[in-house]
Each structure stands twice: as C-alpha cells, then as structure tokens.
Design a protein around this motif. Structure first.
Motif, short mmCIF file in Angstrom:
data_model
loop_
_atom_site.label_atom_id
_atom_site.label_comp_id
_atom_site.label_asym_id
_atom_site.label_seq_id
_atom_site.Cartn_x
_atom_site.Cartn_y
_atom_site.Cartn_z
N SER A 24 42.29 31.97 40.49
CA SER A 24 42.65 30.65 40.99
C SER A 24 42.98 30.67 42.49
N ASN A 26 45.84 32.02 43.52
CA ASN A 26 47.29 32.24 43.56
C ASN A 26 47.61 33.73 43.39
N HIS A 27 48.86 34.07 43.64
CA HIS A 27 49.33 35.44 43.48
C HIS A 27 50.26 35.53 42.27
N SER A 28 50.36 36.73 41.68
CA SER A 28 51.25 36.93 40.54
C SER A 28 51.78 38.36 40.56
N THR A 120 44.87 28.31 34.71
CA THR A 120 44.87 26.86 34.89
C THR A 120 43.70 26.20 34.18
N GLU A 162 49.76 22.18 36.95
CA GLU A 162 48.62 22.98 37.43
C GLU A 162 47.45 23.00 36.46
N TYR A 182 52.49 32.48 42.34
CA TYR A 182 52.92 32.00 43.64
C TYR A 182 51.74 31.48 44.46
N ASP A 183 52.00 30.43 45.21
CA ASP A 183 51.06 30.00 46.23
C ASP A 183 51.04 31.09 47.31
N PRO A 184 49.86 31.51 47.77
CA PRO A 184 49.80 32.58 48.78
C PRO A 184 50.62 32.30 50.03
N LYS A 185 50.79 31.02 50.36
CA LYS A 185 51.54 30.66 51.55
C LYS A 185 53.04 30.82 51.36
N ASP A 186 53.46 30.94 50.09
CA ASP A 186 54.89 31.04 49.81
C ASP A 186 55.16 32.15 48.81
N CYS A 187 54.43 33.25 48.93
CA CYS A 187 54.54 34.36 47.97
C CYS A 187 55.61 35.34 48.44
#
Length: 204
Positions: A24, A26-28, A120, A162, A182-187
């Motif tokens: 997706s 995103n990060h996890s 998602t 999501e 997490y959104d990559p911009k706020d990981c």
C-alpha cells in the motif's frame, strides 16, 4: 475445524518484526510473509480448506476464484481447488491490473477475489474491477489473514476508513492480525533512523 493460523506463520518464521514497506506504500513494524507458509502444499491445502468451509457455511455460490498476482496466486489456487471451481489471475502490466493469458469471464459469472493477506484491499479491488469489466459478478473477497482495516465475516472488528473494499460484499479470512501501520511521512521507525524494507514479491 478451528485453525490457529498465527501458529502456522510463527512456525514458518513468517511473522516478521522490523521495519517494512507494505504494498500500500505504508510502513509497519510487522510483516506476514505468506510465501513461507504456503511453500508446504499440505499446509496450503489445510488453510484453504478451512477458508472454503467458511464460504460454504455462509451459503455463497462461487463459480470461479481470481487472485491478483503474484502474492495471491498460491492461496487463490488452493481455495479454488477446495471449492471445486476454476482459477484465474490478474497481473500488473505497466502498473495497470489486467486480465490476460486468454482468461475470460462469462457474463454474470460469480467470482471470488482471493489474496494471501488483505490489508486495505487495494489490489483485490483492482482485480475485481477487471472481472466487472467483463460483466462478471464479484460475490466475495477472501484472504488467509485480514490486517484489520476491512471488516470480515465472523469478526467483531469494525471497518476502518482505510478500507477500500465495498461494504456490501462479504470478506472471509481465517484471522485478524492487528499491527501498527504508519504513513511514511509520519513513521516513528523512519524517525529513529531505520529504513523500511520490502520482503514480499516486489522486493526481495
């Protein structure tokens, strides 16, 4: 028959902890490496039969199973075998999900979209749109595991914003796996200096 799918992933060293890039974007901090679980045909058969029993108990009529390549192919093929129906798959050509290789869907054919992991539901939805473009009917979605963003049959977890899957089409899975995403911009993992890796089919 109750299936402890979490144990299958742990026994196969397929429940990974670290810093991962999901399909997706995103990060996890966790990753489910389904290929390691499904490399054993007897395990793949056992899990697919458990999933098919959910679908049969629901009373759903399925004519065909379709999976998005590459990750969903093994799970989808075994599910089709367990349901006694044919199997097809979609694949990305220059970034666009496509039904090719001579695969066709008859008008009103009842198709179930199967992934290994439903996060998602984005890839599953793209595969569904290929089926609908040929006037097939998408009657359900399925995965071995649900990451908890989409609401599945038999779970008390509620649908998250999501989720990309339609609310009026059932989703079947063997268990919910709830991990941080997490959104990559706020990981926070990125902020700590680590780099996300992609251990799935689009990376290593």
């Amino acid at each position: 028959m109750d299936i402890d799918i979490r144990k299958y992933y742990m026994d196969a060293d397929a429940l990974l902890q670290g810093h991962f890039l999901l399909s997706s974007g995103n990060h996890s901090d966790h990753y489910l490496q389904s290929a390691k679980v499904l490399e054993k045909p007897d395990v793949a058969q056992t899990l697919a039969e458990a999933l098919s029993n959910q679908i049969k108990d629901y009373g759903l009529v399925v004519d065909c199973v379709c999976s998005p390549a590459l990750g969903g192919i093994l799970a989808g093929y075994e599910l089709a075998r367990a349901l006694g129906v044919r199997f097809i798959f979609t694949e990305r050509i220059e970034g666009v999900m496509t039904l090719r290789r001579g695969f066709e869907v008859k008008p009103n054919e009842k198709v179930l979209i199967c992934e290994d992991i439903i996060t998602t539901g984005g890839s599953a939805l793209e595969a569904a749109q290929c089926i609908q473009a040929q006037n097939g009917e998408v009657v359900a979605y399925a995965g071995l595991a649900n990451r908890g963003f989409c609401k599945r049959v038999g779970s008390n977890l509620q649908r998250k914003p999501e989720s990309k899957l339609p609310e009026n089409v059932p989703l079947f899975a063997l268990e919910d796996f709830i991990f941080n995403m997490y959104d990559p911009k706020d990981c926070p993992l990125c902020k700590d200096g680590s780099k996300a890796i992609k251990p799935g089919s689009r990376g290593n």
